[in-house]
Design a protein around this motif. Structure first.
Motif, mmCIF file in Angstrom:
data_model
loop_
_atom_site.group_PDB
_atom_site.id
_atom_site.type_symbol
_atom_site.label_atom_id
_atom_site.label_comp_id
_atom_site.label_asym_id
_atom_site.label_seq_id
_atom_site.Cartn_x
_atom_site.Cartn_y
_atom_site.Cartn_z
ATOM 1 N N GLU A 71 -11.592 12.552 -37.568
ATOM 2 C CA GLU A 71 -10.858 13.081 -38.730
ATOM 3 C C GLU A 71 -9.532 13.726 -38.303
ATOM 4 O O GLU A 71 -8.561 13.717 -39.052
ATOM 5 N N ASN A 72 -9.508 14.299 -37.121
ATOM 6 C CA ASN A 72 -8.317 14.996 -36.656
ATOM 7 C C ASN A 72 -7.532 14.249 -35.583
ATOM 8 O O ASN A 72 -6.480 14.711 -35.152
ATOM 9 N N THR B 160 -5.087 11.622 -33.896
ATOM 10 C CA THR B 160 -3.880 10.929 -34.359
ATOM 11 C C THR B 160 -3.797 9.525 -33.760
ATOM 12 O O THR B 160 -2.770 8.856 -33.919
ATOM 13 N N LEU B 161 -4.847 9.116 -33.091
ATOM 14 C CA LEU B 161 -4.941 7.760 -32.531
ATOM 15 C C LEU B 161 -3.741 7.440 -31.643
ATOM 16 O O LEU B 161 -3.210 6.324 -31.678
ATOM 17 N N GLU C 6 -7.410 7.282 -24.009
ATOM 18 C CA GLU C 6 -7.765 5.970 -23.436
ATOM 19 C C GLU C 6 -6.996 5.698 -22.145
ATOM 20 O O GLU C 6 -7.539 5.140 -21.202
ATOM 21 N N LYS D 20 -12.799 3.751 -18.773
ATOM 22 C CA LYS D 20 -12.490 2.981 -20.003
ATOM 23 C C LYS D 20 -13.656 3.047 -21.002
ATOM 24 O O LYS D 20 -14.069 2.042 -21.574
ATOM 25 N N ILE E 13 -13.757 5.007 -23.729
ATOM 26 C CA ILE E 13 -13.372 5.358 -25.110
ATOM 27 C C ILE E 13 -13.167 4.069 -25.896
ATOM 28 O O ILE E 13 -12.466 3.161 -25.439
ATOM 29 N N PHE F 54 -12.482 2.841 -29.799
ATOM 30 C CA PHE F 54 -12.217 3.134 -31.215
ATOM 31 C C PHE F 54 -12.692 2.008 -32.141
ATOM 32 O O PHE F 54 -12.480 2.098 -33.351
ATOM 33 N N THR F 55 -13.292 0.980 -31.576
ATOM 34 C CA THR F 55 -13.807 -0.095 -32.445
ATOM 35 C C THR F 55 -15.249 0.185 -32.880
ATOM 36 O O THR F 55 -15.831 -0.596 -33.625
ATOM 37 N N ALA G 298 -10.353 -5.957 -29.895
ATOM 38 C CA ALA G 298 -9.379 -5.069 -29.269
ATOM 39 C C ALA G 298 -9.600 -5.063 -27.765
ATOM 40 O O ALA G 298 -10.730 -5.124 -27.298
ATOM 41 N N LYS H 241 -10.107 -3.651 -24.180
ATOM 42 C CA LYS H 241 -10.750 -2.439 -23.679
ATOM 43 C C LYS H 241 -9.703 -1.493 -23.077
ATOM 44 O O LYS H 241 -8.847 -1.938 -22.320
ATOM 45 N N GLY H 242 -9.750 -0.242 -23.468
ATOM 46 C CA GLY H 242 -8.769 0.723 -22.980
ATOM 47 C C GLY H 242 -7.542 0.824 -23.872
ATOM 48 O O GLY H 242 -6.672 1.658 -23.646
ATOM 49 N N LYS H 243 -7.454 -0.054 -24.886
ATOM 50 C CA LYS H 243 -6.307 0.004 -25.817
ATOM 51 C C LYS H 243 -6.800 -0.135 -27.248
ATOM 52 O O LYS H 243 -6.184 -0.807 -28.067
ATOM 53 N N THR H 244 -7.925 0.517 -27.533
ATOM 54 C CA THR H 244 -8.543 0.313 -28.844
ATOM 55 C C THR H 244 -7.998 1.247 -29.919
ATOM 56 O O THR H 244 -8.277 1.053 -31.090
ATOM 57 N N SER H 245 -7.223 2.276 -29.516
ATOM 58 C CA SER H 245 -6.700 3.206 -30.529
ATOM 59 C C SER H 245 -5.782 2.454 -31.493
ATOM 60 O O SER H 245 -5.762 2.739 -32.690
ATOM 61 N N TYR I 270 -6.091 -0.549 -32.452
ATOM 62 C CA TYR I 270 -6.946 -1.307 -33.386
ATOM 63 C C TYR I 270 -7.290 -0.441 -34.608
ATOM 64 O O TYR I 270 -7.125 -0.872 -35.752
ATOM 65 N N LEU I 271 -7.734 0.818 -34.342
ATOM 66 C CA LEU I 271 -8.147 1.670 -35.456
ATOM 67 C C LEU I 271 -6.929 2.175 -36.247
ATOM 68 O O LEU I 271 -6.999 2.356 -37.459
ATOM 69 N N ARG I 272 -5.823 2.385 -35.545
ATOM 70 C CA ARG I 272 -4.597 2.833 -36.217
ATOM 71 C C ARG I 272 -4.132 1.771 -37.215
ATOM 72 O O ARG I 272 -3.767 2.069 -38.346
ATOM 73 N N LYS J 247 -6.056 -0.453 -38.525
ATOM 74 C CA LYS J 247 -7.094 -0.680 -39.533
ATOM 75 C C LYS J 247 -7.119 0.416 -40.596
ATOM 76 O O LYS J 247 -7.180 0.130 -41.783
ATOM 77 N N VAL K 276 -3.448 6.899 -39.858
ATOM 78 C CA VAL K 276 -3.690 8.291 -39.444
ATOM 79 C C VAL K 276 -3.390 9.185 -40.637
ATOM 80 O O VAL K 276 -2.372 9.009 -41.316
ATOM 81 N N ALA L 289 -3.741 15.195 -40.259
ATOM 82 C CA ALA L 289 -3.848 15.173 -38.792
ATOM 83 C C ALA L 289 -2.462 15.204 -38.158
ATOM 84 O O ALA L 289 -2.231 15.893 -37.156
#
Lengths: 433, 93
Positions: free
Chosen positions: A158-159, A161-162, A167, A173, A175, A177-178, B4, B6-10, B12-14, B16, B19, B23
């Motif tokens: 929730e907090n 900022t991606l 990572e 490795k 972490i 986010f999927t 995504a 591996k190691g660069k998945t942020s 992917y979610l950004r 999708k 933010v 936040a």
């Protein structure tokens, strides 16, 4: 049923992995039963793992909790889902319950995390640390607390900022986010409800000024200040960082008070306040500590001696009921109270006030049971079908209650209650209903 | 769904879900306060009361952010004053 729902079966489902749920799971597993232990928080250990010391022995709480939690976590008969919730439980027949469990994504592959905390150092986000009762900040990529189990990082999505900083620095490795929520359909033979209690929120008593006056704390906030893993380097006023030297405890905040909907005694506040007062006398040798009480209920083994010990150490006890707290410009607090022995109104100034908040029911567990109703008692704790003959039985045969989910009690009684619930659950499994 | 790396998945979610504005604002606020506290401490050790006055920030906010900087190793606790009331804080070398 959707394809992505995983199915599994266990002898027992234990809901809640605090000290009672953990003990119940351990008893079952030590007797050869397979257990699924589901905890909504990110760590096993409940509220006890966050305490400083325990009464009346003044043993270190972490020193008692950590080996127990470690035993629970390593037991081959116990499967633990943290950050998870039981959405629904249905009794299909005797010894046959079906539960829907959702495991929320931690965004960290637990098995690969080494708890190196590099992600925590790299994360630029700071939010309130709920494990330090908001006294200090934590990162969005964080290990909940130093003795958490599992000691694995988590992402506060929730907090977050991606930004990807966590990572980039993660050496394994781990972490991810999927990650998505995982759903499980679980068959179990018996269920133990150990969902614990909630603490009274003193915002519901505006006359005490909690929230508005920053030097009015709850007892859990003081508990964190006294713990070895405390938020500050010493005891400080959150309002201005001053070391306090005249502290007051207000007992029965949200207990024995029908006006706030909790007419009963919480059973633990007198003794934890006396414990904290003794610890404060050690941490701040020059400080005055006063406890304002209606009655001191020192009913357990060693409790009266513990109370006498506090008096001997110089803790001041005043039989007085607090009417109102007001704040002075310098952050000090004026307590207006009824001196019960003298039958007079008085005022006293302190530089820090700790509200000894009471125990409230956590009735959420009742709503997850479908079909047969899990009945609550008149105070909204989990109802005990036969409180004297068999205190762990609930309104549903095969569902048992452990610990403070059934009412206020201290740690030894919670563990005893868990022993009773696990014994009854085993008996139910052996009898086949 | 595109897998995504591996190691660069942020990313992917950004892509999708994005933010939240809250936040982003929270990060900006902390970055600004962190800088102001660290800049103030470059001038020398200070107590929370002194920081509060210099930064025109309520004492409880200074306590929260300063203690967070202590926790994460950017600030360290110094000496307590003669009245045994207030600690001073300094940059960690």
């Amino acid at each position: 049923m959707a394809d992505n729902i995983k199915t599994s079966s266990y002898d027992a489902l234990v809901i809640g992995a605090g000290i009672a749920g953990g003990e119940a799971a351990l008893n079952l597993a030590n007797n050869g039963y397979s257990v699924l232990l589901v905890e909504k928080d990110l760590s096993v250990g409940g509220k006890m793992i966050l305490l400083s010391k325990v009464f009346p022995t003044l043993d270190c709480a972490a020193c008692i909790t950590t080996p127990k939690v470690s035993e629970i976590s390593r037991h081959p008969g116990i499967t633990i889902y943290t950050g998870s919730e039981v959405r629904r439980v249905v009794k299909k027949s005797e010894n046959n319950f079906e539960a829907e469990v959702v495991k929320h994504p931690r965004y960290v592959i637990e098995d690969d995390c080494t708890a190196c905390q590099l992600c925590e150092q790299a994360c630029p986000v700071v939010v309130k640390d709920q494990y330090q009762y908001n006294l200090v900040g934590r990162k969005a990529a964080f290990i909940p607390f130093s003795i958490a189990s599992p000691r694995v990082a988590a992402i506060d999505i929730e907090n977050c900022t991606l930004c990807g900083a966590c990572e980039k620095v993660c050496p394994t490795k781990c972490i991810d986010f999927t990650m998505e929520p995982e759903e499980f359909l679980v068959s179990v033979g018996t269920v133990i409800v150990a969902t614990g209690f909630r603490l009274f929120d003193p915002l519901n008593m505006p006359r005490y000024g909690y929230g508005e006056y920053k030097n009015v704390l709850t007892s859990m906030e003081m508990e964190r200040q006294l713990a070895p893993t405390r938020p500050f380097n010493t005891i400080l006023r959150p309002g201005d960082g001053k070391m306090p030297d005249k502290l007051a405890y207000v007992l029965c905040t949200g207990s024995r008070d029908a006006t706030v909907g909790n007419p009963i005694c919480s059973q633990i506040c007198c003794m934890y306040s006396i414990k904290q007062a003794q610890l404060l006398m050690g941490a701040l040798p020059m400080a005055d500590v006063t406890i304002y009480y209606i009655n001191i209920r020192s009913f357990g083994k060693g409790f009266e001696e513990f109370y006498e010990q506090a008096k001997g150490m110089g803790v001041n006890f005043i039989k007085g009921k607090i009417g109102k707290i007001t704040e002075k410009e310098n952050g000090n607090l004026v307590l207006r109270y009824e001196d019960i022995n003298e039958n007079r109104l008085r005022e006293a100034e302190h530089d820090m006030v700790i509200l000894s908040v009471g125990v409230l029911p956590n009735p959420d567990a009742a709503s997850i049971f479908q079909g047969e109703e899990l009945k609550l008692d008149h105070l909204n704790f989990i109802g005990q079908a036969r409180p004297l003959a068999n205190p762990s039985e609930t309104s549903i045969k095969g569902v048992f209650v452990a610990g403070t989910a059934s009412g206020p009690m201290d740690i030894p009684d919670s563990i005893l209650s868990a022993g009773s619930a696990s014994s009854e659950a085993m008996s139910y499994l052996i009898r086949k209903g | 769904m595109e897998e995504a790396e591996k190691g660069k998945t942020s990313r992917y979610l950004r892509d999708k879900k994005g933010v939240s504005e809250e936040a982003r604002e929270n990060l900006k606020k902390f970055t600004r306060i962190r800088k102001s506290i660290l800049d103030a401490l470059k001038e020398g050790e200070m107590t929370i009361a002194q920081l509060s006055q210099k930064l025109s920030m309520p004492g409880h906010e200074v306590v929260f952010y300063l203690m967070t900087l202590v926790k994460y190793g950017q600030v360290q606790t110094g000496e307590i004053d003669d009245m045994d009331e207030y600690y001073s804080y300094k940059l960690k070398k």
